[in-house]
Write an enzyme that holds these catalytic residues in place. Sequence first.
Site, PDB file in Angstrom:
ATOM      1  N   SER A  82       0.844  -1.205   0.000  1.00 46.75           N
ATOM      2  CA  SER A  82       0.000   0.000   0.000  1.00 46.75           C
ATOM      3  C   SER A  82       0.874   1.248   0.000  1.00 46.75           C
ATOM      4  CB  SER A  82      -0.908   0.009   1.245  1.00 46.75           C
ATOM      5  OG  SER A  82      -1.689  -1.163   1.274  1.00 46.75           O
ATOM      6  N   ASP A 189       0.384  -8.557  -6.730  1.00 50.35           N
ATOM      7  CA  ASP A 189      -0.044  -9.968  -6.759  1.00 50.35           C
ATOM      8  C   ASP A 189       0.724 -10.784  -7.785  1.00 50.35           C
ATOM      9  OD1 ASP A 189      -2.028  -9.126  -5.065  1.00 50.35           O
ATOM     10  OD2 ASP A 189      -3.671  -9.354  -6.486  1.00 50.35           O
ATOM     11  N   SER A 210       4.151  -6.119  -3.230  1.00 54.44           N
ATOM     12  CA  SER A 210       3.852  -6.261  -1.796  1.00 54.44           C
ATOM     13  C   SER A 210       4.549  -7.503  -1.270  1.00 54.44           C
ATOM     14  CB  SER A 210       2.343  -6.406  -1.587  1.00 54.44           C
ATOM     15  OG  SER A 210       2.088  -6.921  -0.286  1.00 54.44           O
ATOM     16  N   HIS A 215       1.701 -12.821  -0.066  1.00 58.02           N
ATOM     17  CA  HIS A 215       2.270 -12.621  -1.408  1.00 58.02           C
ATOM     18  C   HIS A 215       3.407 -13.606  -1.720  1.00 58.02           C
ATOM     19  CE1 HIS A 215      -0.145  -9.046  -2.424  1.00 58.02           C
ATOM     20  NE2 HIS A 215      -0.349  -9.116  -1.126  1.00 58.02           N
ATOM     21  N   ASN A 283       7.382   8.789   6.053  1.00 54.63           N
ATOM     22  CA  ASN A 283       8.511   7.898   6.281  1.00 54.63           C
ATOM     23  C   ASN A 283       7.982   6.481   6.135  1.00 54.63           C
ATOM     24  OD1 ASN A 283      10.584   6.299   7.029  1.00 54.63           O
ATOM     25  ND2 ASN A 283      10.815   7.115   9.095  1.00 54.63           N
TER      26      ASN A 283
HETATM   27  C1  LIG Z   1      -3.262  -5.789  -5.869  1.00 52.24           C
HETATM   28  C2  LIG Z   1      -2.831  -5.343  -4.501  1.00 52.24           C
HETATM   29  N1  LIG Z   1      -2.300  -4.105  -4.361  1.00 52.24           N
HETATM   30  C3  LIG Z   1      -1.886  -3.655  -3.157  1.00 52.24           C
HETATM   31  C4  LIG Z   1      -1.960  -4.440  -2.030  1.00 52.24           C
HETATM   32  C5  LIG Z   1      -1.500  -3.907  -0.707  1.00 52.24           C
HETATM   33  O1  LIG Z   1      -0.348  -4.563  -0.215  1.00 52.24           O
HETATM   34  P1  LIG Z   1      -0.018  -4.540   1.347  1.00 52.24           P
HETATM   35  O2  LIG Z   1      -0.954  -5.476   2.010  1.00 52.24           O
HETATM   36  O3  LIG Z   1       1.406  -4.982   1.433  1.00 52.24           O
HETATM   37  O4  LIG Z   1      -0.203  -3.135   1.824  1.00 52.24           O
HETATM   38  C6  LIG Z   1      -2.503  -5.722  -2.125  1.00 52.24           C
HETATM   39  C7  LIG Z   1      -2.625  -6.540  -0.910  1.00 52.24           C
HETATM   40  O5  LIG Z   1      -2.835  -7.709  -0.857  1.00 52.24           O
HETATM   41  C8  LIG Z   1      -2.950  -6.190  -3.390  1.00 52.24           C
HETATM   42  O6  LIG Z   1      -3.472  -7.419  -3.546  1.00 52.24           O
END
Ligand SMILES: Cc1ncc(COP(=O)(O)O)c(C=O)c1O
Length: 434
Positions: A82, A189, A210, A215, A283
């Site tokens: 994210s 993904d 991610s 993942h 940060n």
């Molecule tokens: C397509 C996609 N983008 C972004 C994210 C966000 O990743 P994170 O959980 O590491 O913040 C995910 C989370 O599973 C995702 O499937």
Amino acid sequence: MDTSLKDSIKAEYNKRFPQKKFIPGESVVPVSGKIFDAQEMIGMTEAVLEGWWTEGHVAEEFEKKLAEFVGVKFCTTVNSGSSANLTAFTALTSPWLGEKRIKAGDEVITIAASFPTTVNPIIQNGCVPVFVDIEMKTLSIDTSQMKKALSKKTRAVMVAHTLGNPFEVKKVRDFCKKHRLWFIEDNCDGLGSEYDGQRTGSFGDISTLSFYPAHHISTGEGGAIFTNNALLHKAIRSIRDWGRDCWCPTGKENTCGVRFNWKLGELPQGYDHKYIYSHIGYNLKMTDIQAACGLAQLKKLDSFIRQRRENYASLRKKLAKFHTYFDIVEATEKSKPSWFGLLLTLKDDCGFQRKDFTQYLNTKKIGTRLLFAGNITKQPYFINYQVPYRKIGDLKNTDKVMNQTLWLGVYPGITEEMIDWIAQSFEDYFEQFK
Ligand SMILES: Cc1ncc(COP(=O)(O)O)c(C=O)c1O
């Protein structure tokens, strides 16, 4: 590290994480999970014992190896996927880009069948998401709708390779080139997926990954951002690191050679470059401890990808005979997905509801997930915040996915016994309709 400490960690790992026998109906069949051994723990312990703890030489090595794997020049690690998406999009609003920068009020083409934090950075930067539908075979962006979504305000396309299935990435890239749009590829993904022989994550102006435990590789929490563009790379690092103008690596000083001679903004001449900020930053750095885990995981990545593909193929084959009840997602033409999960969409006339089916699978200890936010425009936060957006058509397929799609795990922790149990449980459920 002392050999006896390494041996102690290995012994502790074996004690805490013994191999478990799979008992159908009693053991859980998860949708995802991290696969690790003592090597991740040894690596992380080494990073702890070094005493550095923040981002340092281990993160640098992890970035170098990730960039090599994806096939992109620059990589920046962050603390989540994210954060990677937020930093990636925010970098495109950098004043350093001049006329090319994305500004508040600009529009970004995306899809509503998304993970929320693929779409949120658009909103967080004051821009307007414009949703096009997906196509049912692959559940990826319907590229034929992109033209309809174009307006004078369109500045970018930001979309994900949903569950590791590459979208028609060259079509999107060509569309972006033609209309001078930025292209952000959410590859969270899809680590290891390929389109036309090229790794996903290497097509966009910026792409993201991610490393959350679900993942392909995990650092606990973590993510990464990729670009071939040196200026974007600089902006990405600035936004990740408090918005600072200075580009010294953590713990280093005066890389620019004129640390006390800058004149920027309305600050006095010679204001310490370390404390000059050119962006509204955050940060979001990854620590060396996380990166050490990532380095150990990278050594296993090829086998992880192979196992995911094998599990997907086996599960797909064993579920194929139930085609009267559901459709299984298909790999996009010219692609070789590094599957995140196996998506299936119940047929309109299948004779049962998804919620009853997923509850039934739950009683068999078989984990299922929905396709993320379904139709994101129907999520409470979109309604509560009255998020401004545009949509093209009625997003009919997106709604279908919201109502009728689910996915099953194919991660390397899934065994053939588990796949057989899934197939057997499907068989038992459909017995009632015969
Ligand atoms: C397509 C996609 N983008 C972004 C994210 C966000 O990743 P994170 O959980 O590491 O913040 C995910 C989370 O599973 C995702 O499937």
